[in-house]
Design a protein around this motif. Structure first.
Motif, PDB file in Angstrom:
ATOM      1  N   SER B  86      -1.766  -0.376  43.431  1.00  0.00           N
ATOM      2  CA  SER B  86      -2.045  -1.043  42.157  1.00  0.00           C
ATOM      3  C   SER B  86      -1.145  -2.263  42.011  1.00  0.00           C
ATOM      4  CB  SER B  86      -1.791  -0.086  40.994  1.00  0.00           C
ATOM      5  OG  SER B  86      -2.713   0.982  41.013  1.00  0.00           O
ATOM      6  N   GLY B  87      -1.720  -3.328  41.450  1.00  0.00           N
ATOM      7  CA  GLY B  87      -0.930  -4.531  41.248  1.00  0.00           C
ATOM      8  C   GLY B  87      -1.826  -5.726  41.021  1.00  0.00           C
ATOM      9  N   PHE B  88      -1.169  -6.865  40.955  1.00  0.00           N
ATOM     10  CA  PHE B  88      -1.850  -8.137  40.733  1.00  0.00           C
ATOM     11  C   PHE B  88      -1.863  -8.857  42.077  1.00  0.00           C
ATOM     12  CE2 PHE B  88      -3.746 -11.323  38.451  1.00  0.00           C
ATOM     13  CZ  PHE B  88      -2.978 -12.423  38.078  1.00  0.00           C
ATOM     14  N   TYR B  89      -3.045  -9.039  42.647  1.00  0.00           N
ATOM     15  CA  TYR B  89      -3.185  -9.640  43.968  1.00  0.00           C
ATOM     16  C   TYR B  89      -3.559 -11.110  43.826  1.00  0.00           C
ATOM     17  CZ  TYR B  89      -2.793  -5.063  46.053  1.00  0.00           C
ATOM     18  OH  TYR B  89      -2.309  -3.843  46.452  1.00  0.00           O
ATOM     19  N   LEU B  90      -2.791 -11.927  44.476  1.00  0.00           N
ATOM     20  CA  LEU B  90      -2.957 -13.377  44.337  1.00  0.00           C
ATOM     21  C   LEU B  90      -3.176 -14.014  45.697  1.00  0.00           C
ATOM     22  CD1 LEU B  90      -0.024 -13.665  41.869  1.00  0.00           C
ATOM     23  CD2 LEU B  90      -2.269 -14.602  41.345  1.00  0.00           C
ATOM     24  N   CYS B  91      -4.217 -14.810  45.781  1.00  0.00           N
ATOM     25  CA  CYS B  91      -4.480 -15.613  46.963  1.00  0.00           C
ATOM     26  C   CYS B  91      -3.957 -17.020  46.702  1.00  0.00           C
ATOM     27  CB  CYS B  91      -5.985 -15.639  47.232  1.00  0.00           C
ATOM     28  SG  CYS B  91      -6.477 -16.580  48.680  1.00  0.00           S
ATOM     29  N   ALA B  92      -3.436 -17.652  47.716  1.00  0.00           N
ATOM     30  CA  ALA B  92      -2.919 -19.011  47.546  1.00  0.00           C
ATOM     31  C   ALA B  92      -3.210 -19.829  48.795  1.00  0.00           C
ATOM     32  CB  ALA B  92      -1.418 -18.981  47.271  1.00  0.00           C
ATOM     33  N   TRP B  93      -3.215 -21.150  48.633  1.00  0.00           N
ATOM     34  CA  TRP B  93      -3.394 -22.040  49.775  1.00  0.00           C
ATOM     35  C   TRP B  93      -2.397 -23.181  49.709  1.00  0.00           C
ATOM     36  CZ3 TRP B  93      -4.630 -27.254  49.801  1.00  0.00           C
ATOM     37  CH2 TRP B  93      -4.979 -27.812  48.551  1.00  0.00           C
ATOM     38  N   SER B  94      -2.111 -23.741  50.871  1.00  0.00           N
ATOM     39  CA  SER B  94      -1.297 -24.945  50.939  1.00  0.00           C
ATOM     40  C   SER B  94      -1.709 -25.733  52.169  1.00  0.00           C
ATOM     41  CB  SER B  94       0.195 -24.606  50.998  1.00  0.00           C
ATOM     42  OG  SER B  94       0.526 -24.034  52.254  1.00  0.00           O
ATOM     43  N   VAL B  95      -1.404 -27.017  52.161  1.00  0.00           N
ATOM     44  CA  VAL B  95      -1.527 -27.783  53.387  1.00  0.00           C
ATOM     45  C   VAL B  95      -0.208 -27.586  54.131  1.00  0.00           C
ATOM     46  CG1 VAL B  95      -3.162 -29.396  52.443  1.00  0.00           C
ATOM     47  CG2 VAL B  95      -0.721 -29.898  52.268  1.00  0.00           C
ATOM     48  N   VAL B  96      -0.144 -28.021  55.344  1.00  0.00           N
ATOM     49  CA  VAL B  96       1.053 -27.781  56.139  1.00  0.00           C
ATOM     50  C   VAL B  96       2.166 -28.734  55.738  1.00  0.00           C
ATOM     51  CG1 VAL B  96      -0.284 -26.884  58.047  1.00  0.00           C
ATOM     52  CG2 VAL B  96       0.283 -29.323  57.966  1.00  0.00           C
ATOM     53  N   ARG B  97       3.320 -28.498  56.251  1.00  0.00           N
ATOM     54  CA  ARG B  97       4.478 -29.375  56.141  1.00  0.00           C
ATOM     55  C   ARG B  97       5.077 -29.462  54.756  1.00  0.00           C
ATOM     56  NH1 ARG B  97       5.736 -28.531  60.819  1.00  0.00           N
ATOM     57  NH2 ARG B  97       7.461 -29.992  60.512  1.00  0.00           N
ATOM     58  N   ASN B  98       5.802 -28.422  54.401  1.00  0.00           N
ATOM     59  CA  ASN B  98       6.697 -28.511  53.246  1.00  0.00           C
ATOM     60  C   ASN B  98       6.041 -28.803  51.910  1.00  0.00           C
ATOM     61  OD1 ASN B  98       8.794 -28.099  55.034  1.00  0.00           O
ATOM     62  ND2 ASN B  98       9.127 -30.276  55.354  1.00  0.00           N
ATOM     63  N   THR B  99       4.854 -28.320  51.708  1.00  0.00           N
ATOM     64  CA  THR B  99       4.202 -28.583  50.431  1.00  0.00           C
ATOM     65  C   THR B  99       4.113 -27.316  49.597  1.00  0.00           C
ATOM     66  OG1 THR B  99       2.011 -28.147  51.332  1.00  0.00           O
ATOM     67  CG2 THR B  99       2.803 -30.422  51.430  1.00  0.00           C
ATOM     68  N   GLU B 100       3.794 -27.545  48.355  1.00  0.00           N
ATOM     69  CA  GLU B 100       3.645 -26.437  47.418  1.00  0.00           C
ATOM     70  C   GLU B 100       2.364 -25.663  47.719  1.00  0.00           C
ATOM     71  OE1 GLU B 100       3.568 -29.628  46.845  1.00  0.00           O
ATOM     72  OE2 GLU B 100       1.929 -30.191  45.505  1.00  0.00           O
ATOM     73  N   ALA B 101       2.219 -24.505  47.117  1.00  0.00           N
ATOM     74  CA  ALA B 101       1.020 -23.684  47.245  1.00  0.00           C
ATOM     75  C   ALA B 101       0.336 -23.579  45.886  1.00  0.00           C
ATOM     76  CB  ALA B 101       1.368 -22.294  47.764  1.00  0.00           C
ATOM     77  N   PHE B 102      -0.983 -23.385  45.949  1.00  0.00           N
ATOM     78  CA  PHE B 102      -1.779 -23.279  44.726  1.00  0.00           C
ATOM     79  C   PHE B 102      -2.467 -21.920  44.730  1.00  0.00           C
ATOM     80  CE2 PHE B 102      -1.107 -27.585  43.478  1.00  0.00           C
ATOM     81  CZ  PHE B 102      -0.931 -28.269  44.669  1.00  0.00           C
ATOM     82  N   PHE B 103      -2.466 -21.299  43.563  1.00  0.00           N
ATOM     83  CA  PHE B 103      -2.921 -19.920  43.460  1.00  0.00           C
ATOM     84  C   PHE B 103      -4.307 -19.806  42.845  1.00  0.00           C
ATOM     85  CE2 PHE B 103       0.680 -17.261  44.607  1.00  0.00           C
ATOM     86  CZ  PHE B 103       1.706 -18.173  44.630  1.00  0.00           C
ATOM     87  N   GLY B 104      -5.038 -18.788  43.290  1.00  0.00           N
ATOM     88  CA  GLY B 104      -6.231 -18.361  42.594  1.00  0.00           C
ATOM     89  C   GLY B 104      -5.840 -17.607  41.334  1.00  0.00           C
ATOM     90  N   GLN B 105      -6.853 -17.224  40.581  1.00  0.00           N
ATOM     91  CA  GLN B 105      -6.580 -16.596  39.286  1.00  0.00           C
ATOM     92  C   GLN B 105      -6.156 -15.140  39.404  1.00  0.00           C
ATOM     93  OE1 GLN B 105     -10.115 -17.564  36.957  1.00  0.00           O
ATOM     94  NE2 GLN B 105      -9.013 -19.274  36.061  1.00  0.00           N
ATOM     95  N   GLY B 106      -6.255 -14.583  40.585  1.00  0.00           N
ATOM     96  CA  GLY B 106      -5.739 -13.247  40.809  1.00  0.00           C
ATOM     97  C   GLY B 106      -6.736 -12.143  40.533  1.00  0.00           C
ATOM     98  N   THR B 107      -6.502 -11.003  41.164  1.00  0.00           N
ATOM     99  CA  THR B 107      -7.263  -9.779  40.914  1.00  0.00           C
ATOM    100  C   THR B 107      -6.297  -8.703  40.470  1.00  0.00           C
ATOM    101  OG1 THR B 107      -8.957 -10.273  42.580  1.00  0.00           O
ATOM    102  CG2 THR B 107      -8.676  -7.959  41.946  1.00  0.00           C
ATOM    103  N   ARG B 108      -6.570  -8.153  39.306  1.00  0.00           N
ATOM    104  CA  ARG B 108      -5.718  -7.068  38.802  1.00  0.00           C
ATOM    105  C   ARG B 108      -6.360  -5.751  39.243  1.00  0.00           C
ATOM    106  NH1 ARG B 108      -1.475  -7.708  35.979  1.00  0.00           N
ATOM    107  NH2 ARG B 108      -2.068  -9.863  35.518  1.00  0.00           N
ATOM    108  N   LEU B 109      -5.720  -5.082  40.193  1.00  0.00           N
ATOM    109  CA  LEU B 109      -6.238  -3.847  40.757  1.00  0.00           C
ATOM    110  C   LEU B 109      -5.507  -2.653  40.179  1.00  0.00           C
ATOM    111  CD1 LEU B 109      -7.869  -2.212  42.914  1.00  0.00           C
ATOM    112  CD2 LEU B 109      -5.940  -2.597  44.468  1.00  0.00           C
ATOM    113  N   THR B 110      -6.262  -1.696  39.686  1.00  0.00           N
ATOM    114  CA  THR B 110      -5.699  -0.430  39.229  1.00  0.00           C
ATOM    115  C   THR B 110      -6.316   0.672  40.062  1.00  0.00           C
ATOM    116  OG1 THR B 110      -5.496  -1.273  36.976  1.00  0.00           O
ATOM    117  CG2 THR B 110      -5.310   1.097  37.274  1.00  0.00           C
ATOM    118  N   VAL B 111      -5.475   1.419  40.753  1.00  0.00           N
ATOM    119  CA  VAL B 111      -5.942   2.545  41.544  1.00  0.00           C
ATOM    120  C   VAL B 111      -5.695   3.809  40.721  1.00  0.00           C
ATOM    121  CG1 VAL B 111      -5.778   3.777  43.727  1.00  0.00           C
ATOM    122  CG2 VAL B 111      -5.390   1.312  43.652  1.00  0.00           C
ATOM    123  N   VAL B 112      -6.756   4.583  40.522  1.00  0.00           N
ATOM    124  CA  VAL B 112      -6.634   5.762  39.631  1.00  0.00           C
ATOM    125  C   VAL B 112      -6.914   7.068  40.371  1.00  0.00           C
ATOM    126  CG1 VAL B 112      -7.214   4.452  37.557  1.00  0.00           C
ATOM    127  CG2 VAL B 112      -9.045   5.502  38.920  1.00  0.00           C
TER     128      VAL B 112
END
Lengths: 110, 112
Positions: B86-112
């Motif tokens: 369970s948790g908040f899963y986040l995908c992100a992307w960046s271009v190469v060489r010392n740059t920042e990353a940008f995130f998707g809006q995330g998936t909130r997963l609850t395992v019951v």
């Protein structure tokens, strides 16, 4: 020792106050530095990059001290909308992933 | 401009069920792609990252896996979920060489 360490807070400050966050990193070869902001239950968003000479973006000022392996973020004239968690982020080399601190929570109070 | 799409936004799954989370990036080529997880009250933990098609680096040994079947597609999977997944899963992307990353809006997963 954790790679990126931050004071978790919370910092509770009144509107208009100036607040500073600090962060230390353990890898002296780290090359890139950032501050991200994360609102509750949302994804982190880039606030600003941190450059060696220090940089400013409106009310926000970021500074880097490579000798001490220390990064800071200063927020002047705090707004209610600044309430969020601020994440200190480091990248060790071009293709490696970002390493995140656990974040410092800020609450700006009216 | 570049955009990142991640779905679903919320997911409730029973223990032992499989998982597949998908992330796609538009407007860029050959991005670096990342999966992070944020457990409640904790920091972001890097799970996997990929610098190209079929190239996956795993940071944390566990019952999750990742695949990159296309340049701008990154998939997180599990054959059998645990409560601790369970948790908040986040995908992100960046271009190469010392740059920042940008995130998707995330998936909130609850395992019951």
């Amino acid at each position: 020792r954790k790679e990126v360490e931050q004071d978790p807070g919370p910092f509770n400050v009144p509107e208009g106050a100036t607040v500073a966050f600090n962060c230390t990193y353990s890898n002296s070869a780290s090359q890139s530095f950032f501050w991200y902001r994360q609102d509750c239950r949302k994804e982190p968003k880039l606030l600003m990059s941190v450059y060696s000479s220090g940089n400013e973006d409106g009310r926000f000022t970021a500074q880097l001290n490579r000798a001490s392996q220390y990064i800071s973020l200063l927020i002047r004239d705090s707004k209610l909308s600044d309430s969020a968690t601020y994440l200190c982020v480091v990248r060790n080399s071009g293709n490696t992933p970002l390493v995140f601190g656990k974040g410092t929570r800020l609450s700006v109070i009216a | 401009s570049q955009t990142i799409h991640q779905w679903p936004a919320t997911l409730v799954q029973p223990v032992g069920s499989p998982l597949s989370l998908e992330c796609t990036v538009e407007g860029t080529s050959n991005p670096n792609l990342y999966w992070y997880r944020q457990a409640a009250g904790r920091g972001l933990q890097l799970l996997f990252y990929s610098v190209g098609i079929g190239q996956i680096s795993s940071e944390v040994p566990q019952n999750l896996s990742a695949s990159r079947p296309q340049d701008r597609q990154f998939i997180l999977s599990s054959k059998k979920l645990l409560l601790s997944d369970s948790g908040f899963y986040l995908c992100a992307w960046s271009v190469v060489r010392n740059t920042e990353a940008f995130f998707g809006q995330g998936t909130r997963l609850t395992v019951v």
